[in-house]
Structures are given as structure tokens and as C-alpha cells.
Write a protein that holds these residues in place. Structure first.
Motif, PDB file in Angstrom:
ATOM      1  N   GLU A 117       8.226 -14.535 -14.534  1.00 39.73           N
ATOM      2  CA  GLU A 117       8.903 -13.302 -14.962  1.00 39.73           C
ATOM      3  C   GLU A 117       8.765 -12.171 -13.947  1.00 39.73           C
ATOM      4  O   GLU A 117       8.787 -10.995 -14.287  1.00 39.73           O
ATOM      5  CB  GLU A 117       8.446 -12.885 -16.360  1.00 39.73           C
ATOM      6  CG  GLU A 117       8.707 -13.984 -17.397  1.00 39.73           C
ATOM      7  CD  GLU A 117       8.650 -13.486 -18.826  1.00 39.73           C
ATOM      8  OE1 GLU A 117       7.834 -12.596 -19.118  1.00 39.73           O
ATOM      9  OE2 GLU A 117       9.427 -13.997 -19.661  1.00 39.73           O
ATOM     10  N   ALA A 118       8.643 -12.557 -12.683  1.00 38.80           N
ATOM     11  CA  ALA A 118       8.660 -11.580 -11.587  1.00 38.80           C
ATOM     12  C   ALA A 118      10.035 -11.627 -10.933  1.00 38.80           C
ATOM     13  O   ALA A 118      10.588 -12.712 -10.708  1.00 38.80           O
ATOM     14  CB  ALA A 118       7.586 -11.892 -10.570  1.00 38.80           C
ATOM     15  N   TYR A 119      10.587 -10.462 -10.640  1.00 40.32           N
ATOM     16  CA  TYR A 119      11.887 -10.410  -9.978  1.00 40.32           C
ATOM     17  C   TYR A 119      11.684 -10.324  -8.469  1.00 40.32           C
ATOM     18  O   TYR A 119      11.201  -9.325  -7.949  1.00 40.32           O
ATOM     19  CB  TYR A 119      12.710  -9.219 -10.465  1.00 40.32           C
ATOM     20  CG  TYR A 119      14.042  -9.103  -9.752  1.00 40.32           C
ATOM     21  CD1 TYR A 119      15.111  -9.917 -10.113  1.00 40.32           C
ATOM     22  CD2 TYR A 119      14.217  -8.203  -8.699  1.00 40.32           C
ATOM     23  CE1 TYR A 119      16.319  -9.836  -9.458  1.00 40.32           C
ATOM     24  CE2 TYR A 119      15.434  -8.119  -8.043  1.00 40.32           C
ATOM     25  CZ  TYR A 119      16.479  -8.934  -8.421  1.00 40.32           C
ATOM     26  OH  TYR A 119      17.680  -8.855  -7.759  1.00 40.32           O
ATOM     27  N   ASN A 120      12.027 -11.408  -7.778  1.00 36.72           N
ATOM     28  CA  ASN A 120      11.966 -11.460  -6.325  1.00 36.72           C
ATOM     29  C   ASN A 120      10.622 -10.979  -5.780  1.00 36.72           C
ATOM     30  O   ASN A 120      10.551 -10.017  -5.011  1.00 36.72           O
ATOM     31  CB  ASN A 120      13.107 -10.634  -5.715  1.00 36.72           C
ATOM     32  CG  ASN A 120      13.587 -11.202  -4.393  1.00 36.72           C
ATOM     33  OD1 ASN A 120      13.460 -12.398  -4.131  1.00 36.72           O
ATOM     34  ND2 ASN A 120      14.130 -10.356  -3.546  1.00 36.72           N
ATOM     35  N   PRO A 121       9.516 -11.641  -6.170  1.00 37.58           N
ATOM     36  CA  PRO A 121       8.183 -11.205  -5.714  1.00 37.58           C
ATOM     37  C   PRO A 121       8.072 -11.187  -4.201  1.00 37.58           C
ATOM     38  O   PRO A 121       8.660 -12.014  -3.506  1.00 37.58           O
ATOM     39  CB  PRO A 121       7.248 -12.251  -6.330  1.00 37.58           C
ATOM     40  CG  PRO A 121       8.115 -13.418  -6.655  1.00 37.58           C
ATOM     41  CD  PRO A 121       9.459 -12.872  -6.976  1.00 37.58           C
ATOM     42  N   SER A 124       5.847  -6.384  -8.019  1.00 36.66           N
ATOM     43  CA  SER A 124       7.216  -6.842  -8.214  1.00 36.66           C
ATOM     44  C   SER A 124       7.741  -6.363  -9.564  1.00 36.66           C
ATOM     45  O   SER A 124       6.981  -6.282 -10.531  1.00 36.66           O
ATOM     46  CB  SER A 124       7.296  -8.373  -8.172  1.00 36.66           C
ATOM     47  OG  SER A 124       6.809  -8.875  -6.958  1.00 36.66           O
ATOM     48  N   PRO A 125       9.042  -6.081  -9.656  1.00 37.77           N
ATOM     49  CA  PRO A 125       9.622  -5.764 -10.959  1.00 37.77           C
ATOM     50  C   PRO A 125       9.544  -6.964 -11.892  1.00 37.77           C
ATOM     51  O   PRO A 125       9.440  -8.103 -11.436  1.00 37.77           O
ATOM     52  CB  PRO A 125      11.080  -5.426 -10.632  1.00 37.77           C
ATOM     53  CG  PRO A 125      11.110  -5.183  -9.162  1.00 37.77           C
ATOM     54  CD  PRO A 125      10.023  -6.015  -8.567  1.00 37.77           C
ATOM     55  N   VAL A 126       9.599  -6.712 -13.175  1.00 37.04           N
ATOM     56  CA  VAL A 126       9.555  -7.786 -14.173  1.00 37.04           C
ATOM     57  C   VAL A 126      10.976  -8.160 -14.574  1.00 37.04           C
ATOM     58  O   VAL A 126      11.827  -7.293 -14.788  1.00 37.04           O
ATOM     59  CB  VAL A 126       8.758  -7.352 -15.413  1.00 37.04           C
ATOM     60  CG1 VAL A 126       8.872  -8.391 -16.523  1.00 37.04           C
ATOM     61  CG2 VAL A 126       7.297  -7.120 -15.049  1.00 37.04           C
ATOM     62  N   MET A 127      11.227  -9.465 -14.664  1.00 40.31           N
ATOM     63  CA  MET A 127      12.491  -9.955 -15.217  1.00 40.31           C
ATOM     64  C   MET A 127      12.146 -11.032 -16.227  1.00 40.31           C
ATOM     65  O   MET A 127      11.716 -12.137 -15.870  1.00 40.31           O
ATOM     66  CB  MET A 127      13.403 -10.531 -14.140  1.00 40.31           C
ATOM     67  CG  MET A 127      14.757 -10.975 -14.675  1.00 40.31           C
ATOM     68  SD  MET A 127      15.892 -11.372 -13.340  1.00 40.31           S
ATOM     69  CE  MET A 127      17.382 -11.712 -14.284  1.00 40.31           C
ATOM     70  N   ILE A 128      12.291 -10.717 -17.501  1.00 41.29           N
ATOM     71  CA  ILE A 128      11.857 -11.634 -18.538  1.00 41.29           C
ATOM     72  C   ILE A 128      12.765 -12.866 -18.594  1.00 41.29           C
ATOM     73  O   ILE A 128      13.922 -12.832 -18.164  1.00 41.29           O
ATOM     74  CB  ILE A 128      11.790 -10.950 -19.916  1.00 41.29           C
ATOM     75  CG1 ILE A 128      13.180 -10.497 -20.380  1.00 41.29           C
ATOM     76  CG2 ILE A 128      10.819  -9.773 -19.892  1.00 41.29           C
ATOM     77  CD1 ILE A 128      13.191  -9.993 -21.809  1.00 41.29           C
ATOM     78  N   THR A 129      12.215 -13.952 -19.117  1.00 37.67           N
ATOM     79  CA  THR A 129      12.925 -15.220 -19.160  1.00 37.67           C
ATOM     80  C   THR A 129      14.244 -15.110 -19.907  1.00 37.67           C
ATOM     81  O   THR A 129      15.251 -15.701 -19.507  1.00 37.67           O
ATOM     82  CB  THR A 129      12.032 -16.295 -19.813  1.00 37.67           C
ATOM     83  OG1 THR A 129      10.856 -16.457 -19.017  1.00 37.67           O
ATOM     84  CG2 THR A 129      12.750 -17.623 -19.913  1.00 37.67           C
ATOM     85  N   ALA A 130      14.260 -14.357 -20.988  1.00 36.25           N
ATOM     86  CA  ALA A 130      15.496 -14.214 -21.768  1.00 36.25           C
ATOM     87  C   ALA A 130      16.625 -13.640 -20.926  1.00 36.25           C
ATOM     88  O   ALA A 130      17.786 -14.041 -21.073  1.00 36.25           O
ATOM     89  CB  ALA A 130      15.242 -13.327 -22.982  1.00 36.25           C
ATOM     90  N   ASP A 131      16.297 -12.719 -20.037  1.00 35.68           N
ATOM     91  CA  ASP A 131      17.329 -12.135 -19.171  1.00 35.68           C
ATOM     92  C   ASP A 131      17.836 -13.151 -18.156  1.00 35.68           C
ATOM     93  O   ASP A 131      19.030 -13.175 -17.821  1.00 35.68           O
ATOM     94  CB  ASP A 131      16.783 -10.899 -18.445  1.00 35.68           C
ATOM     95  CG  ASP A 131      16.631  -9.701 -19.376  1.00 35.68           C
ATOM     96  OD1 ASP A 131      17.241  -9.717 -20.472  1.00 35.68           O
ATOM     97  OD2 ASP A 131      15.906  -8.753 -19.014  1.00 35.68           O
ATOM     98  N   SER A 132      16.935 -13.990 -17.645  1.00 35.49           N
ATOM     99  CA  SER A 132      17.353 -15.041 -16.715  1.00 35.49           C
ATOM    100  C   SER A 132      18.296 -16.023 -17.396  1.00 35.49           C
ATOM    101  O   SER A 132      19.310 -16.443 -16.833  1.00 35.49           O
ATOM    102  CB  SER A 132      16.133 -15.784 -16.171  1.00 35.49           C
ATOM    103  OG  SER A 132      15.298 -14.930 -15.426  1.00 35.49           O
ATOM    104  N   PHE A 133      17.963 -16.388 -18.639  1.00 40.17           N
ATOM    105  CA  PHE A 133      18.811 -17.305 -19.385  1.00 40.17           C
ATOM    106  C   PHE A 133      20.171 -16.666 -19.687  1.00 40.17           C
ATOM    107  O   PHE A 133      21.203 -17.340 -19.698  1.00 40.17           O
ATOM    108  CB  PHE A 133      18.137 -17.718 -20.687  1.00 40.17           C
ATOM    109  CG  PHE A 133      16.977 -18.663 -20.505  1.00 40.17           C
ATOM    110  CD1 PHE A 133      16.457 -18.933 -19.248  1.00 40.17           C
ATOM    111  CD2 PHE A 133      16.408 -19.285 -21.601  1.00 40.17           C
ATOM    112  CE1 PHE A 133      15.390 -19.805 -19.081  1.00 40.17           C
ATOM    113  CE2 PHE A 133      15.340 -20.167 -21.436  1.00 40.17           C
ATOM    114  CZ  PHE A 133      14.833 -20.426 -20.179  1.00 40.17           C
ATOM    115  N   ASP A 134      20.169 -15.365 -19.910  1.00 40.36           N
ATOM    116  CA  ASP A 134      21.415 -14.653 -20.160  1.00 40.36           C
ATOM    117  C   ASP A 134      22.317 -14.705 -18.930  1.00 40.36           C
ATOM    118  O   ASP A 134      23.535 -14.873 -19.051  1.00 40.36           O
ATOM    119  CB  ASP A 134      21.115 -13.206 -20.545  1.00 40.36           C
ATOM    120  CG  ASP A 134      22.364 -12.445 -20.967  1.00 40.36           C
ATOM    121  OD1 ASP A 134      23.074 -12.920 -21.873  1.00 40.36           O
ATOM    122  OD2 ASP A 134      22.639 -11.370 -20.384  1.00 40.36           O
ATOM    123  N   LEU A 135      21.714 -14.583 -17.747  1.00 42.84           N
ATOM    124  CA  LEU A 135      22.489 -14.687 -16.511  1.00 42.84           C
ATOM    125  C   LEU A 135      23.099 -16.079 -16.377  1.00 42.84           C
ATOM    126  O   LEU A 135      24.239 -16.229 -15.921  1.00 42.84           O
ATOM    127  CB  LEU A 135      21.604 -14.383 -15.297  1.00 42.84           C
ATOM    128  CG  LEU A 135      21.181 -12.925 -15.117  1.00 42.84           C
ATOM    129  CD1 LEU A 135      20.232 -12.797 -13.925  1.00 42.84           C
ATOM    130  CD2 LEU A 135      22.391 -12.021 -14.907  1.00 42.84           C
TER     131      LEU A 135
END
Length: 238
Positions: free
Chosen positions: A51-55, A73-84
Motif C-alpha cells: 500500500e505504498a505509492y511508488n516507494p 512514500s504516499p499511501v495507496m490502499i489496495t481498494a484504490d488499486s483494484f478500482d484502477l
């Protein structure tokens, strides 16, 4: 080490501008993604189960879901990745199936009958959901034999057979691409130790030779991989 050639082979399949998702227990894929971005200087973005965005950097640990990857690194949760992925914006997904078959079906569930399996595998998590949605699926299996690269998987955990995405398979013997028009796997690159006879004899279905491009690894590339894996955890995969 031979595993460095596999890492290089995976990195070569990643292209500029791609959003790359690294799942659980995907050490070679994680190292390949950083090799592609920071050594080969490809303009990619790396996300995944940590859940790290481009570490900015990583030190390989036993789990690619290590939360320490999110440091700085910014956080990108798994749900958002799946949404993409659902929106068609996830470019690359890595999976490490125990079995792969001639139709791109993969097995991460069980060897033998599901009701009474010989071996219970860890399961597919979001494999069935993500595999047909990612624009490019890169499978990796480092025990290439007729037990793992099979005519038909024992259990279909996920598949891309009804999708139109690109599917690659990287093993310890060769790199394959699925030809959707011919419905067959083609060899697109090999390693210095690869022999076509060994590849054919250890594969449970027909394959075609499209290219014998040789994967090479420079001392500088191995040195860079060592900085990401100072404890040499990747050697356990050889």
C-alpha cells in the motif's frame, strides 16, 4: 545467480509509462520493478499490497507486503488499486502460480482434487478478479516442469483466456508470450543455459519458438539487485 536472469527477464517486459502492481510473495517481481524503474530508467509507477505509492527504495524482506515500504512514500490502499483495475488503468500485474496451462489458466489453490487435495496451496486472493482486467499479466514460475507447466491445471484459480490482454510467462528455462490468434504459447527469449529440447520436454503442451533473444545480466545489474536484496533472500528461489 540464475535468479538475477529471471529478474532481468521480468524487468524487460515492463514498458515506459506503466502502472505496475506487485502482489504478495512476489520477490522477483518486486526486484524486477525497481530494476526497470531505477536502473533501466523506465518511467513507471510501482504500487502493491504494501500500500505504498511508488516507494523511493526498498530492502527485500520475506514479505512483499512489508509495511516499511511505505516509509517516505504516499499511501495507496489496495481498494484504490483494484478500482484502477476495474477502470482499465492497471497496466501490469504479476502472479506466481504453481501451475500454468495452455489456455492461460493458473492454479494457486490446490494440487489434486479440490475436495481432497494432495497439496493445499495459499489461494488466489484477488487473482480471479485482477487477471482478466490488467492490461499485461506477467506470470512467473521458477520450477519449470511438466508438473507446473501443464496441459490443464488441477484447479482454475484465475484465467485470462476470455480477456484480450497480454500474458507472459517467465520461468527458469525461458520467457513465453501467449499468442491469442494461434491460442498457443510462444518462446520470446531464453537464458544462456536454455536448450530448446529441455524447454519442450519439460512443458506439458505445444510451444513455438518465436525468438531466441538471449537474456543477459551485467555485473552492474547484479550489483544493483544486491543493493535491494542485501540479505540474499532471492537465492532461496534457485
Amino acid at each position: 545467480m540464475k535468479i538475477d536472469y529471471v529478474i532481468k527477464a521480468i524487468a524487460e517486459l515492463i514498458d515506459n509509462g506503466e502502472l505496475v502492481y506487485v502482489g504478495l510473495n512476489s520477490g522477483p517481481a518486486l526486484l524486477a520493478s525497481f530494476l526497470a524503474r531505477d536502473f533501466q530508467k523506465k518511467n513507471i509507477q510501482i504500487v502493491g499490497v504494501a500500500e505504498a505509492y511508488n516507494p523511493k527504495n526498498i530492502i527485500l524482506s520475506p514479505s512483499t507486503g512489508d509495511p516499511f515500504f511505505i516509509k517516505d512514500s504516499p499511501v495507496m490502499i489496495t481498494a484504490d488499486s483494484f478500482d484502477l483495475a476495474q477502470k482499465g488503468r492497471l497496466d501490469v500485474m504479476f502472479l506466481g502460480p504453481v501451475q500454468v496451462d495452455q489456455e492461460t489458466n493458473i492454479n494457486l489453490t490446490a494440487i489434486g482434487r479440490y475436495e481432497r487435495p494432495k497439496v493445499k496451496l495459499p489461494g488466489g486472493a484477488a487473482t480471479a478478479y485482477l487477471m482478466p482486467l490488467a492490461k499485461k499479466v506477467i506470470l512467473w514460475n521458477l520450477k519449470h516442469s511438466k508438473n507446473s507447466i501443464v496441459k490443464r491445471v488441477d484447479f482454475v484459480t484465475g484465467t485470462a483466456r476470455n480477456s484480450d490482454n497480454e500474458v507472459f510467462l517467465v520461468t527458469n528455462l525461458a520467457v513465453f508470450k501467449f499468442d491469442r490468434e494461434k491460442r498457443t504459447w510462444t518462446i520470446v527469449s531464453i537464458y544462456p543455459w536454455s536448450e530448446l529440447e529441455d524447454i519442450v520436454n519439460n512443458t506439458g503442451f505445444h510451444v513455438e519458438l518465436k525468438s531466441d533473444k538471449m537474456i543477459t545480466v551485467s555485473p552492474e545489474e547484479s550489483a544493483y539487485i544486491n543493493t535491494l536484496d542485501p540479505y540474499n533472500l532471492r537465492s532461496a528461489l534457485e
